[in-house]
Design a protein around this motif. Sequence first.
Motif, PDB file in Angstrom:
ATOM      1  N   ARG A  36       6.399   2.772  -8.154  1.00  0.00           N
ATOM      2  CA  ARG A  36       5.354   1.877  -7.482  1.00  0.00           C
ATOM      3  C   ARG A  36       6.081   2.176  -6.509  1.00  0.00           C
ATOM      4  N   VAL A  37       5.364   2.072  -5.413  1.00  0.00           N
ATOM      5  CA  VAL A  37       6.057   2.578  -3.822  1.00  0.00           C
ATOM      6  C   VAL A  37       4.463   1.259  -3.090  1.00  0.00           C
ATOM      7  N   ARG A 111       3.249  10.600  10.142  1.00  0.00           N
ATOM      8  CA  ARG A 111       2.580   9.923   8.801  1.00  0.00           C
ATOM      9  C   ARG A 111       3.003  10.935   7.612  1.00  0.00           C
ATOM     10  N   TRP A 112       3.072  10.787   7.002  1.00  0.00           N
ATOM     11  CA  TRP A 112       3.901  11.804   5.392  1.00  0.00           C
ATOM     12  C   TRP A 112       2.615  11.293   4.028  1.00  0.00           C
ATOM     13  N   ARG A 113       1.281  11.844   3.551  1.00  0.00           N
ATOM     14  CA  ARG A 113       1.383  11.686   2.518  1.00  0.00           C
ATOM     15  C   ARG A 113       2.433  12.226   1.540  1.00  0.00           C
ATOM     16  N   VAL A 114       2.875  10.566   0.072  1.00  0.00           N
ATOM     17  CA  VAL A 114       3.853  12.098  -0.634  1.00  0.00           C
ATOM     18  C   VAL A 114       2.552  11.568  -2.195  1.00  0.00           C
ATOM     19  N   GLY A 115       2.963  12.901  -2.717  1.00  0.00           N
ATOM     20  CA  GLY A 115       1.418  12.432  -4.272  1.00  0.00           C
ATOM     21  C   GLY A 115       0.425  12.124  -3.680  1.00  0.00           C
ATOM     22  N   LEU A 118       0.137   7.957  -1.681  1.00  0.00           N
ATOM     23  CA  LEU A 118       1.354   6.885  -1.020  1.00  0.00           C
ATOM     24  C   LEU A 118       1.469   7.800   0.267  1.00  0.00           C
ATOM     25  N   VAL A 119       1.053   6.724   1.842  1.00  0.00           N
ATOM     26  CA  VAL A 119       0.924   6.647   2.843  1.00  0.00           C
ATOM     27  C   VAL A 119       2.053   6.183   3.700  1.00  0.00           C
ATOM     28  N   LEU A 120       3.279   7.153   5.068  1.00  0.00           N
ATOM     29  CA  LEU A 120       4.242   6.531   5.104  1.00  0.00           C
ATOM     30  C   LEU A 120       4.646   6.955   6.214  1.00  0.00           C
ATOM     31  N   GLU A 121       5.456   6.146   7.415  1.00  0.00           N
ATOM     32  CA  GLU A 121       4.838   6.091   8.521  1.00  0.00           C
ATOM     33  C   GLU A 121       6.277   6.034   9.045  1.00  0.00           C
ATOM     34  N   GLU A 159      -0.251   3.660   3.375  1.00  0.00           N
ATOM     35  CA  GLU A 159      -1.024   3.284   1.985  1.00  0.00           C
ATOM     36  C   GLU A 159      -0.472   3.398   0.671  1.00  0.00           C
ATOM     37  N   PRO A 160       0.452   2.284   0.110  1.00  0.00           N
ATOM     38  CA  PRO A 160       1.415   1.978  -1.121  1.00  0.00           C
ATOM     39  C   PRO A 160       0.751   3.496  -1.774  1.00  0.00           C
ATOM     40  N   GLY A 161       1.072   3.108  -3.301  1.00  0.00           N
ATOM     41  CA  GLY A 161       1.203   4.475  -3.752  1.00  0.00           C
ATOM     42  C   GLY A 161       2.395   4.463  -4.661  1.00  0.00           C
ATOM     43  N   THR A 162       2.222   5.419  -6.126  1.00  0.00           N
ATOM     44  CA  THR A 162       3.016   5.853  -7.542  1.00  0.00           C
ATOM     45  C   THR A 162       3.796   6.779  -7.492  1.00  0.00           C
ATOM     46  N   ILE A 163       4.565   7.048  -6.997  1.00  0.00           N
ATOM     47  CA  ILE A 163       5.016   8.817  -6.716  1.00  0.00           C
ATOM     48  C   ILE A 163       5.956   8.756  -8.025  1.00  0.00           C
ATOM     49  N   ARG A 164       6.902  10.060  -8.272  1.00  0.00           N
ATOM     50  CA  ARG A 164       7.424  10.801  -8.745  1.00  0.00           C
ATOM     51  C   ARG A 164       8.960  11.566  -8.519  1.00  0.00           C
TER      52      ARG A 164
END
Length: 224
Positions: A36-37, A111-115, A118-121, A159-164
Motif C-alpha cells: 500500500r502506498v 505523473r505516473w499511474r502505477v498499477g 496509484l498516481v505519483l508525481e 492518488e493512493p493505491g496498492t501496487i505489486r
Amino acid sequence: MKVLTVNLGRPTPSAHSDATDGLTGIGKRPSGGPVRVVDPGPKGSGGSGLAGDAVCDLRHHGGTDQAVYAYAREELDAWEKQLGRPLPNGAFGENLTTLGLTVSHARIGERWRVGDELVLEVTSGRIPCRTFAGHLGERGWVKRFTREGATGAYLRVIEPGTIRSGDPVEVVHVPDHDITAALEFRATTTERELLPRLLDAGDALHAEALRAARAYVAKRSPAS
C-alpha cells in the motif's frame, strides 16, 4: 513501461547513518506481495509512503515530497558496468526499480499511474548522502554520483493505491516546461545559477527546492 520490483527496507544498524539511533532503511529488498502506498505526511514527521518501508532519519528523508524513490534498471545496469559489480534491484535504496522509463530525465510534475490505482508525481532528483556512500562501500561515491547526474526521482502521492512488482506504469501527464529531475539536481547542488529556471516547475517542485529557487532570485533582484 513497468515496475520490475517494489522494494522495502527494514531498520538496520549502520556506522554511516545520520539518524540519532544509528539505523538506516536504505538496504531495500523486493517485496513478495502487494504494498500500500499513501502520502506519509510532512517531512520531519512522515516517513516512507510505502507500508512496511523504514525511513530512520526523518530530518532528511521521507515526507510528502519524498514519499517514493524510483530508479531505472537501465541506469543500474550502466552503473554495474562502471563499478564492475552486480547491483540488484533496490541496491540504490529505491522503492521502485523501473524498466522503460526515463526516470532521471522525467519532468518535475510528470505523473505516473502505477498499477490500477496509484498516481505519483515527480518532485526532484536524489541528493546523495554519506549513508548512501557507506551502503555501497564505494570510495568517493558522493562526488561520483553527483558528477554522473543519474539521480533517479523522488515522487509524491497524488492518488493512493496498492501496487505489486511487475505492475505497468503509464505516464498520464507531462508538463510543458523542460525542468527535469536531473536538472533540478544540478541546480540545487553544483550549478546554482540554474535555480531561477526551477520556478518554471511551480508548486510541483519539491518544497525545499522551490524555497531555494525563490530565495536565490530574491537575493539577486534589484532593491525596490
